[in-house]
Write a protein that holds these residues in place. Structure first.
Motif, mmCIF file in Angstrom:
data_model
loop_
_atom_site.group_PDB
_atom_site.id
_atom_site.type_symbol
_atom_site.label_atom_id
_atom_site.label_comp_id
_atom_site.label_asym_id
_atom_site.label_seq_id
_atom_site.Cartn_x
_atom_site.Cartn_y
_atom_site.Cartn_z
ATOM 1 N N VAL A 1 0.859 -1.192 0.000
ATOM 2 C CA VAL A 1 0.000 0.000 0.000
ATOM 3 C C VAL A 1 0.893 1.238 0.000
ATOM 4 C CG1 VAL A 1 -1.934 -1.093 1.200
ATOM 5 C CG2 VAL A 1 -0.194 0.088 2.531
ATOM 6 N N SER B 1 2.207 4.690 1.254
ATOM 7 C CA SER B 1 2.189 5.330 2.561
ATOM 8 C C SER B 1 2.747 6.750 2.461
ATOM 9 C CB SER B 1 2.986 4.513 3.573
ATOM 10 O OG SER B 1 4.368 4.586 3.308
ATOM 11 N N ALA C 1 -1.904 4.835 3.434
ATOM 12 C CA ALA C 1 -1.725 4.676 4.871
ATOM 13 C C ALA C 1 -0.872 5.840 5.355
ATOM 14 C CB ALA C 1 -1.026 3.353 5.169
ATOM 15 N N TYR D 1 1.808 2.866 11.792
ATOM 16 C CA TYR D 1 0.543 3.185 11.129
ATOM 17 C C TYR D 1 -0.349 4.050 12.017
ATOM 18 C CZ TYR D 1 -4.124 2.369 9.202
ATOM 19 O OH TYR D 1 -5.383 2.529 8.698
ATOM 20 N N TRP E 1 -5.801 6.068 7.859
ATOM 21 C CA TRP E 1 -5.910 6.008 6.395
ATOM 22 C C TRP E 1 -6.444 7.323 5.874
ATOM 23 C CZ3 TRP E 1 -4.132 2.165 3.360
ATOM 24 C CH2 TRP E 1 -4.494 2.175 2.013
ATOM 25 N N LYS F 1 -9.290 2.572 9.352
ATOM 26 C CA LYS F 1 -9.567 1.382 8.550
ATOM 27 C C LYS F 1 -9.336 0.130 9.415
ATOM 28 C CE LYS F 1 -8.513 1.686 4.043
ATOM 29 N NZ LYS F 1 -9.894 1.504 3.623
ATOM 30 N N ARG G 1 -7.846 -2.996 10.891
ATOM 31 C CA ARG G 1 -6.456 -3.449 10.786
ATOM 32 C C ARG G 1 -6.287 -4.834 11.403
ATOM 33 N NH1 ARG G 1 -3.158 0.496 14.805
ATOM 34 N NH2 ARG G 1 -4.771 1.923 14.175
ATOM 35 N N SER H 1 -14.607 -3.649 5.990
ATOM 36 C CA SER H 1 -13.996 -2.425 5.480
ATOM 37 C C SER H 1 -14.804 -1.921 4.280
ATOM 38 C CB SER H 1 -12.553 -2.709 5.053
ATOM 39 O OG SER H 1 -12.013 -1.566 4.434
ATOM 40 N N LEU I 1 -10.574 -3.353 1.909
ATOM 41 C CA LEU I 1 -9.139 -3.437 2.177
ATOM 42 C C LEU I 1 -8.911 -3.302 3.685
ATOM 43 C CD1 LEU I 1 -6.200 -3.331 0.790
ATOM 44 C CD2 LEU I 1 -6.343 -0.872 1.246
ATOM 45 N N VAL J 1 -5.772 -3.051 6.688
ATOM 46 C CA VAL J 1 -4.355 -2.732 6.817
ATOM 47 C C VAL J 1 -3.680 -3.792 7.680
ATOM 48 C CG1 VAL J 1 -2.726 -1.051 7.781
ATOM 49 C CG2 VAL J 1 -4.736 -0.264 6.515
ATOM 50 N N GLY K 1 -1.351 -4.337 2.929
ATOM 51 C CA GLY K 1 -2.808 -4.441 2.979
ATOM 52 C C GLY K 1 -3.242 -5.844 2.617
ATOM 53 N N ASP L 1 -6.821 -7.955 1.086
ATOM 54 C CA ASP L 1 -8.166 -7.762 0.538
ATOM 55 C C ASP L 1 -8.752 -9.093 0.080
ATOM 56 O OD1 ASP L 1 -6.843 -8.359 -1.765
ATOM 57 O OD2 ASP L 1 -6.987 -6.342 -2.630
#
Ligand SMILES: Nc1ncnc2c1ncn2[C@@H]1O[C@H](COP(=O)(O)OP(=O)(O)O)[C@@H](O)[C@H]1O
Ligand SMILES: [Mg+2]
Length: 356
Positions: free
Chosen positions: A258, A260, A276, A284, A287, A303, A305, A322, A326, A328, A339, A341
């Motif tokens: 992802v 960042s 992120a 982290y 998002w 988000k 996680r 989510s 997605l 995290v 990430g 998914d």
């Protein structure tokens, strides 16, 4: 270890309840007998403590043929828990738990101490000691039933659908606690249920029975879900088996990269689904979507996680909740890993993909 050697039970009316059953139940572990109603689970269980005698074959506990012991002596070493607890209604919780130790000649003081400890073990407040069973909820009664069965420190614990009469929430709660308690006890547990989810949650080994008391498969939960032995097991285990099998795998390095950015960086150049936001140590923070504010942690989107080492089933739950599918993935100290998914998880939902 408990063994069944070619055990058969035919009732006087001709019903063949259990057909040539051979099994080895590992010591100190939980073995679950699961299958549809009437397939011989209770009959098999009760032959262990000789509430029912086999028509032929042999059952041993730690190498000893159970028929060589007096029934009373045999049962002293075996705890037994049934649906609706089966508590003595005219005895208090404490008296119920102390029943067997007192019969075994344990002093009242010692039996009492042990009973109080057991209330802790099964998660009941000690104040409940003086209550009567009717003054407890179903779930609390069932906890007392477990405490009573454990009071004599049995090396074998037999449980016949102990949670089946409870409402789903309480049932799930007790299952979760029992999943923790079982391994701590070091007792050889035989647990009967018709519920495959309960079996998978609690069993170290699972014996799936078919109608007529035939053993369809004896396997670990994972093996059962990923490689059912035949069509009966496959349909009994059900179409959600890929999803359940995700419980046995952990979130690892198979993640999606992802984008960042640091807190305060511009978000105008981002594309969907965004980025992120991390601090100087790559931890982290939240998002952010293209064009949205990125000046404080409180303005960031939280988000779902998951952590390295969480089960993929947990990851699946996160992905499904989510908004953009997605979740995290973070590692130690919440450092961003990537990430996860549905596209990444979906192949693992197929039977074969769920295999390690
Ligand atoms: N005392 C009995 N006399 C005759 N048949 C019985 C008796 N107990 C159970 N059965 C029959 O034996 C089979 C297995 O019963 P059971 O072991 O109670 O199954 P489960 O616990 O899997 O529901 C069923 O067909 C049941 O009707
Ligand atoms: Mg039964």
């Amino acid at each position: 270890m408990i063994t069944f050697q070619d055990v058969e039970k035919r009732y006087p009316d001709g019903t063949l309840a259990v057909e040539s059953l051979s099994l080895e139940l590992p010591a100190g572990k939980t073995t679950v007998f699961v299958g549809p109603s009437g397939c011989g689970k209770t009959t098999s269980l009760r032959m262990i403590n000789r509430m029912i005698e086999p028509t032929s074959g042999k059952i041993t506990i730690d190498g000893q043929d159970v028929t060589t012991l007096k029934k009373a002596e045999l049962r002293r070493g075996i705890g037994y828990v049934i649906q609706n607890a089966g508590l003595f209604p005219h005895r208090t919780v404490l008296q119920n738990i102390m029943t067997v130790p007192k019969l075994n000649g344990v002093s009242t003081a010692e039996a009492k101490d042990r009973a109080f400890e057991l209330l802790d073990t099964v998660g009941l407040p000690r104040e409940f000691a003086s209550r009567f069973p009717t003054q407890l909820s179903g779930g609390q009664q069932q906890r007392v039933g477990v405490a009573r069965a454990l009071a004599a420190r049995p090396k074998v614990l037999l449980m016949d659908e102990p949670f089946s009469a409870l409402d789903p929430v309480v049932r799930h709660e007790l299952q979760e606690e029992f999943a923790r308690l079982g391994p701590e006890l070091g007792t050889t547990i035989v647990f009967v249920t018709h519920d495959i989810d309960e079996a998978v949650r609690l069993g170290d080994r699972i014996a799936v029975f078919e109608k007529g008391g035939r053993l369809a498969q004896f396997a670990s939960p994972e093996e059962l879900l990923t490689s059912p032995a035949n069509d009966f097991v496959a349909s009994f285990v059900g179409k959600d088996r890929g999803y359940r099998a995700l419980s046995f795998r952990e979130v690892g390095t198979e993640v999606r990269p992802v984008v960042s950015i640091k807190l305060g960086d511009s978000t105008s150049g981002l594309s969907a689904p965004g980025a992120a936001v991390v601090d100087q140590s790559n931890r982290y923070l939240g998002w952010v979507r293209p064009g949205e504010a990125n000046d404080s942690v409180s303005s960031l989107e939280q988000k779902p996680r998951v952590h390295h080492g969480d089960t993929l089933r947990l990851a699946m739950d996160a992905v499904l909740t989510s908004p953009d599918g997605l979740a995290v993935v973070v590692g130690d100290e919440d450092r961003l890993v990537g990430g996860i998914d549905l596209a990444l998880l979906a192949p693992m939902l197929q039977g074969d993909g769920a295999r390690p």
